[in-house]
Structures are given as structure tokens and as C-alpha cells.
Design a protein around this motif. Sequence first.
Motif, PDB file in Angstrom:
ATOM      1  N   ASN B   6       0.562  -1.222   0.001  1.00  0.00           N
ATOM      2  CA  ASN B   6      -0.096   0.160   0.055  1.00  0.00           C
ATOM      3  C   ASN B   6       0.965   1.533  -0.149  1.00  0.00           C
ATOM      4  OD1 ASN B   6       1.031   0.022   2.308  1.00  0.00           O
ATOM      5  ND2 ASN B   6      -0.795   0.444   3.773  1.00  0.00           N
ATOM      6  N   MET B   8       2.631   4.654  -0.856  1.00  0.00           N
ATOM      7  CA  MET B   8       1.142   5.283  -2.264  1.00  0.00           C
ATOM      8  C   MET B   8       3.103   6.118  -2.711  1.00  0.00           C
ATOM      9  SD  MET B   8      -2.121   6.714  -0.465  1.00  0.00           S
ATOM     10  CE  MET B   8      -2.149   7.805  -1.638  1.00  0.00           C
ATOM     11  N   CYS B   9       3.738   6.785  -1.871  1.00  0.00           N
ATOM     12  CA  CYS B   9       3.993   7.984  -2.240  1.00  0.00           C
ATOM     13  C   CYS B   9       6.449   7.047  -1.868  1.00  0.00           C
ATOM     14  CB  CYS B   9       4.384   8.962  -1.336  1.00  0.00           C
ATOM     15  SG  CYS B   9       4.836   8.756   0.336  1.00  0.00           S
ATOM     16  N   MET B  10       7.373   8.167  -2.133  1.00  0.00           N
ATOM     17  CA  MET B  10       8.586   8.081  -2.123  1.00  0.00           C
ATOM     18  C   MET B  10       8.834   7.920  -0.677  1.00  0.00           C
ATOM     19  SD  MET B  10       9.565   7.199  -4.871  1.00  0.00           S
ATOM     20  CE  MET B  10      11.128   6.207  -4.404  1.00  0.00           C
ATOM     21  N   GLY B  11       8.333   8.455   0.115  1.00  0.00           N
ATOM     22  CA  GLY B  11       7.892   8.369   1.328  1.00  0.00           C
ATOM     23  C   GLY B  11       8.164   7.173   1.983  1.00  0.00           C
ATOM     24  N   CYS B  12       7.262   6.432   1.519  1.00  0.00           N
ATOM     25  CA  CYS B  12       6.652   4.949   2.730  1.00  0.00           C
ATOM     26  C   CYS B  12       7.669   3.922   1.868  1.00  0.00           C
ATOM     27  CB  CYS B  12       5.027   4.718   1.492  1.00  0.00           C
ATOM     28  SG  CYS B  12       4.217   5.295   1.732  1.00  0.00           S
ATOM     29  N   ALA B  14      10.836   5.014   0.914  1.00  0.00           N
ATOM     30  CA  ALA B  14      12.051   4.697   1.863  1.00  0.00           C
ATOM     31  C   ALA B  14      12.290   4.368   3.086  1.00  0.00           C
ATOM     32  CB  ALA B  14      12.107   5.907   2.339  1.00  0.00           C
ATOM     33  N   ALA B  15      10.543   4.276   3.977  1.00  0.00           N
ATOM     34  CA  ALA B  15      10.634   3.640   5.075  1.00  0.00           C
ATOM     35  C   ALA B  15      10.600   2.240   5.412  1.00  0.00           C
ATOM     36  CB  ALA B  15       9.131   4.352   5.993  1.00  0.00           C
ATOM     37  N   ARG B  18      13.683   1.316   4.853  1.00  0.00           N
ATOM     38  CA  ARG B  18      14.416   1.069   6.032  1.00  0.00           C
ATOM     39  C   ARG B  18      13.593  -0.443   6.559  1.00  0.00           C
ATOM     40  NH1 ARG B  18      14.684   6.904   5.286  1.00  0.00           N
ATOM     41  NH2 ARG B  18      12.798   6.905   6.307  1.00  0.00           N
ATOM     42  N   SER B  19      12.924  -0.771   6.372  1.00  0.00           N
ATOM     43  CA  SER B  19      12.518  -1.403   8.015  1.00  0.00           C
ATOM     44  C   SER B  19      13.029  -3.030   7.358  1.00  0.00           C
ATOM     45  CB  SER B  19      10.631  -0.959   7.529  1.00  0.00           C
ATOM     46  OG  SER B  19      10.237  -2.207   6.600  1.00  0.00           O
ATOM     47  N   ARG B  61       5.525  -5.977   7.835  1.00  0.00           N
ATOM     48  CA  ARG B  61       4.022  -5.799   8.132  1.00  0.00           C
ATOM     49  C   ARG B  61       4.254  -4.851  10.029  1.00  0.00           C
ATOM     50  NH1 ARG B  61       2.400 -10.962   6.977  1.00  0.00           N
ATOM     51  NH2 ARG B  61       1.270 -10.246   4.510  1.00  0.00           N
ATOM     52  N   ALA B  63       6.197  -2.725  10.283  1.00  0.00           N
ATOM     53  CA  ALA B  63       6.595  -1.548  10.668  1.00  0.00           C
ATOM     54  C   ALA B  63       5.261  -0.421  10.172  1.00  0.00           C
ATOM     55  CB  ALA B  63       7.114  -1.048   9.278  1.00  0.00           C
ATOM     56  N   GLY B  64       4.563  -1.497   9.452  1.00  0.00           N
ATOM     57  CA  GLY B  64       2.340  -0.999   9.490  1.00  0.00           C
ATOM     58  C   GLY B  64       2.870  -0.769   8.427  1.00  0.00           C
ATOM     59  N   PHE B  65       3.565  -0.948   7.335  1.00  0.00           N
ATOM     60  CA  PHE B  65       2.277  -1.014   5.853  1.00  0.00           C
ATOM     61  C   PHE B  65       1.751  -2.879   6.066  1.00  0.00           C
ATOM     62  CE2 PHE B  65       5.777   1.836   6.077  1.00  0.00           C
ATOM     63  CZ  PHE B  65       5.392   3.037   4.667  1.00  0.00           C
TER      64      PHE B  65
END
Lengths: 740, 70
Positions: B6, B8-12, B14-15, B18-19, B61, B63-65
Motif C-alpha cells: 500500500n 503511495m509515495c517515495m516516503g513510504c 524509503a520507510a 529502512r525497515s 508488516r 513497520a505498519g504497511f
Amino acid sequence: MAKNDEVKRGTFPVNGMMCAVCAGVVEKTAGEVEGVTEAAVNFAAMSLTIAWNPKSTDPQIVSQAIAKAGFEMIVEDDEDDAIALQEQQEQTLYRQMRRKVWTAWAITLPLSVVCMSGLTFPGHGWAMMLLSLVVMVVCGGHFYVSGEKNALRLTPNMDTLVALSTIVSFLFSLFNTIFPDYWHSKGLDSALYYEASAMIVAFVLTGKLMETRARHSTGSAIRSLMGLQPKLATQLLDDGTTRVSKLSTLRPGDRIIVAPGDRIAVDGIVDDGHSSVDESMLTGESLPIDKGVRSVVSAGTLNISNPLTVRVQQVGRNTLLGQIIDSVKSAQGSKAPVQRIVDKVSAVFVPIVVGLSVVTFCAWLALGGELSLAVLSAVSVLVIACPCALGLATPTAIMVGIGKGAQHHVMIKDATALEQLAHIDLVAIDKTGTLTEGQPMVTDVMWVEGQQTESLSIIHLLERGSSHPLAKAICNWAEQYDFSPIEITDIDHAAGLGVFATIDSGRHWIGSQAMAEMMHCTVDSTARAYIDASLAAGKGVVLYGCDDRLMAVFALSDRLKDDAKHAVDYLRKENIEVALLTGDNRLTAEVVAEECDINEVEAQMLPAAKRDYIASRRNEGKRVAMIGDGVNDSVALAEADVSIAMGTGSDIAMNAAQVTIIDGRLSRLPFAIRLSRQTIRTIRQNLFWAFLYNVIGIPVAAGLLYPSLGIMLNPMIASAAMAFSSVCVVSNSLRLKYKK
Amino acid sequence: MKFKTNAMCMGCVAAIRRSISDITNPADWEFDLNSDDKTMSYIGSEPLSDDVADQVENAIRVAGFKISRL
């Protein structure tokens, strides 16, 4: 809910969130940490607000969890927490002490009424014993610990005196309560002195409470200084993106962006942008400074008009502001504690009284007196020699002195300042805001082509929208005349130069000399001479013109306060040296110094230089008072023997200072010095009354009158003398209130 | 190996990278945010064991995604 289950709340910046999903992930991660009861992301502000139970988690743990999810939550350094904790402890201590003082008085007042009225009832000795024991142990327990320590070190102080006198009176009275007929059977008279013990404890505690309150407020100077230092900065990364960074992660060479209205977080050099910066907290300079590329900026200063990109040179403790904070800390720590008058008296008084008591005991035995008579006399000397009058002498005078100061807008936070102010040899005065108004004003105007009402309207219109202090001054000046306001909306700003607008006949502008050059304005020789003369007198110059014609020249300067000269004259008459310390340039400083006849001028001083100046004068053996109003004065204030702040200045200076002149009028300084002298005189008089009582009481207690008159410390005489000396001292202190 | 996410952006992205950085080299994974499934595919040269793939899936998962194997 029990108090220790309380939930703490906090908002923290989070880096790396770029869409709603990121925000959701951060929110979910934070919410799943054990002990976090609430988590909400504000995506627009890039921040996370959480509520947590301090028992089971803290923001650091949440931050680690969020780091695992791939984002960065910024938790500020623990230093703030440590300071908050320390403050809390101090607060608790203060409240504890206040409770003790109230308890002591609640018990002491009825106790002394009963004692002095001579009222007796069955078991009254035991009841009073219990009450005074409560005051001594519960409220005054620490006197005995500290008094004993000082006595063992052979440096008896006020605590020793308190401990000695209360214990002796108490034990003597206790003996009389248990064996009420002992002295009678020997043909002697005795009495109970419980109320004296309680009274001494209550009074001295009250004095200590006032001292604690003063000390607490100096700590808040450091806290508010640290408040000037932003904890976070917007870092500009090499790829052009920005992120919020903790100050501790910034390195020299990094770049940060400072928005208008924000404080600059680091010492550095402007890389991009043009803005004016308010540096008054560091330099005392009241006008904002223009900053362009390659200009040097300092941490804690306020960016006013436009965004700036700053290349970091120094961070944290290495910045100018960091050094100020460190200096204030160390100056406060290193200042030798002022030895209170009472402590000085006690150091002499305690050995003498103990000596007298021993002499009395030996003399009675040597003269062939009975052992019981010798004991009674020796103890009586001790009891009678430590009257409450001595304990009352200083606190009552100081309480009245502080009260009188407050009525005249002089707030004295630290009683030692009231004692010290009388002995000042040198007063160091800050210029901006202390000696002068701190705000520039129009002093002269030269009209090139004669004044026209229309010009006033235009000048007012041009300057109305600007927040620049010079513009405000010109606006205020214009408003004292009659003119019809005109409305024009498109006024243009030339950054760092001035403003201009097109009105009917041409382009009207107002600004600096550089602005005039930009407009190709010709300045004739008369105007040129006028400008040069104004500049030479340390004034600022603003020009007004239309197209290439110069219309008017304004000369502005920071005006001397009305009563500045009067105050300086008074100090000189009292043989107190006066020195002017300022961060401003030498020219301006000398003009001001000349106006009020100050010979000693130190200009262009950074905060540390002011401190060094005061330290070096103190090393010469002079007692120095510093009077100032700015953050840049706080270090010097902390260093001085007596520190005085202007209530019209910064909170930080007020917190650092022992005395605040609330309305900022310099003529309050002579008043404060007079008040201090009167207070000291009153204290000395009080001590005299207290000693007079001793001079009469001790020989009687020692039994000097016994051989001739058969008088052995008659309780009537003792209590009458005690009451008389207390009344004398209190009423003498109250007299201070009505002295001119 | 391909996953539906899920992000949606480069922030996700990158997150997520890292995770999983403790388990696998994040550079071995490619994201296609233009696809309907917002896919995340393995492009590493070494073959990926099922065990590692499971760990990757779990870490993301945690990490919350949201993530599911395609």
C-alpha cells in the motif's frame, strides 16, 4: 485516577512522512507502543502528538519504534527535562519551607500570647512544652544539624545561635516543668521560656524562606536564556530537500533555513537571502541589522523580514549564546556568598555568651556559692542572652525595606542586595534601554524645499506599513502634526534600503543613503553637511525624496531618559563612580556619555567583555553594581555584587538581577541606594536595642545583683525586658517605612 | 518474487527500505508506484530463499504497511 498514573502529552516533529499512508504508519506504530494511550499525526505540521504513561514508556522508546518503521521522530535533549526536574525539586523544597513557616507561626503566636499574658491553666507547662517541641523539631530541625556542624568547625553562625539558644531555653524550661518546686525549695525563682524557643525558630525560618525565594528566581535566568536557543532547525540537504533536525546532529558546514520570525539556531554565515536581524539580545543595539550573503549571524538572534539560508559554523555550547549561558552559570556559582550581618554578629556573640556563662558558673563556685545557684546563674545567662530581639533585628528591617521598595516600583528579590547596595563604589550602566529610552526618535528634520502638508501625508503613508524601528519613529513623529491621510496600496520595498510608491507627480521614496543613490538623487552641499554633522553626533539619518530630488533629511537618535542625568549626578555626589558599558559603537556611546557627564566609557562590548570589566573592577577591591536591561547584560549582572534590571527590558535580565526597577526610571536608583542605607542603619539600631537588653539582662542573670539586692533573674524583669526589646526592634523597623 | 503493497509515495518506499535493511539489501528491491498493486519486486542477483522472503514480509508488516505476496 491517582495522581501518579497521570498521562503525559507531547508533540514531536517527524521526518520522512510524504503521504497519508506514511502518516498512518507513524500513527499506528506509535499507538502500538506499550504505554502509549493516544497517537495522532498532524501531517501538515509533520508532527506526532502522543499521550503516554510515564511509568511504562517515554518518548525515546516511541522514537526507537518509529525509527524501526523507517521514519525519524525527534525527541529533544534530556537537558530540558533535567532542568524541569530540578525546578520541580526546588519548588517542592520551597513549598515545604513555606508550610513549615506557616506551621511555626500558627503554633508560636498563641503560645506567646499565653506566655506573655501570664495566663496559667492546669498542665499548661506541659502543653507549652509539647507545642514548642513541635515547632523546634518539625519546623526548625535543620537548624540543629547545621548549627552543630558549624559549631564543631568553630565557625558559629546564625544557625548555631538559634540552636544554642532554643535548646538551652527549652531544656531549662523542661527542667522547671518536671521539677516545678526545685528552685523554690532552694529559695530561688525561675520561669518557663518555651515561647522564646518557638519565636526564634519562627522568625529565622521566615528570613530563610525569603532567601530561598530569591535564589530560586536566579535559576530561572538560565532557563529563559536557554529558551532563546531553538532546539530544532530546518536543515537544507544537498538534494534541495529540507528536514527538521535536532541541533545536536548539525555539524559545521551544514546549511539551515531560518524563516522570518524565527530565532537563528546556530552561529554561522549567510549563504543565501537578505533580511534584517534583531541582535539586541547580544549586542544591545536597538536597530535591526541588515544581513546579506556572507554576513555573520549568531544563535538566539531573531530573523525579522525574509528567509535566510545559513551555513553552520558553531552549534550549541560553542555559540556566542552558549557561552553566555555558561558564563551566567559559572558567575552565579562562583560568587562568594555574602556574609549576613547576623552571621557576623553570631560569630563573635556565641563565644562571648558561652564564655560569660562559664565565667558566671566558675565565679559563683569560687565565691563559695552553692552548686545549684551556680548552675541556675550560668543557664540563665545563656537563656537570657539569646533573645528574640536579636533574631528580629535583621528580618523585620529587611521586610519593611523590601515593602517600601515595592511601593516605589523597586522590586527587591534578594535581601542581600538590600544590605550590599549601601556600600557600592561603582555603578556600571548599560546604555540602550537603561540610560536611554531604547527606541530611536526623530530629533531634527531638515526640509530642503520647505515643509509641505502633502509631504507629511506621503511620509506617513510610506512608513506606516513598516516594522522597522526607524520607520516607526518617523511615523510617530508625523502623527503629531495635522495632515489628511491618503490611501495608496502598492508600496514597494527595497530590501535593506527603504520603501517607495508612485503618487501623482512622481516616485516618492524614503530610506537610507544607499536608497538615495539608487534613485540617482543629488544631495547638495548644505544637505551633505547636515547629514555628515548628524552622523558625527552619533545619529541615524533617513532621507525622503521624490524621483531624483531630495526633499527632507531626518536625524534620529535614541534619546536619553529624562531622569538619567539627575541619577548620574546623584551617584557622583555620593562619591560613587559611574561607568557606561555598551555594545554600541564608540561614537554613539561617547555622545550619550557626554550628555550626562560620564567619564568612563567602554564601547563595542560583547557580553563577555562586560563581565570581564566588572570582574576586573571587583578584583581592584571595588564593590560594583551593574544596571542593565538586555539579555546581553545578563552575564555582567550575574557577576556584579549587586545586580539591577529595568522592568521595561527582557525577562532574562530581570531574572538574573537581584533588584528590578519596575517602571524603568533611572531615578529609582538613588532611591534604592538611600533605602539600602536606611535599612542598614535600622538593622544596626535594632542590634543596639537587642544588645542593650543583653547588657541589662546578662548581669542580672549572672547574679550580680544577688549579693546586694537579693535579686536573682526575676522572671518578671526578664519577660518585661524581653517584650520591651522586641517591641523596640519591631517599631524601629516600622519607622523605616515613614523615613524620607 | 513480487509483493502487493500500500506504498503511495517515495516516503513510504524509503520507510519500507529502512525497515528491511537488517534482513536484506534494500537496493535489491524495486518499487513500481504507478502499478495498481504498488508492487515491490526482488531484482537481486542472488536467489531469494522463502525464509528471507517471509522475514521481509513480516518486517514490513511490523513497520505498519500492508503487504501480500503476488
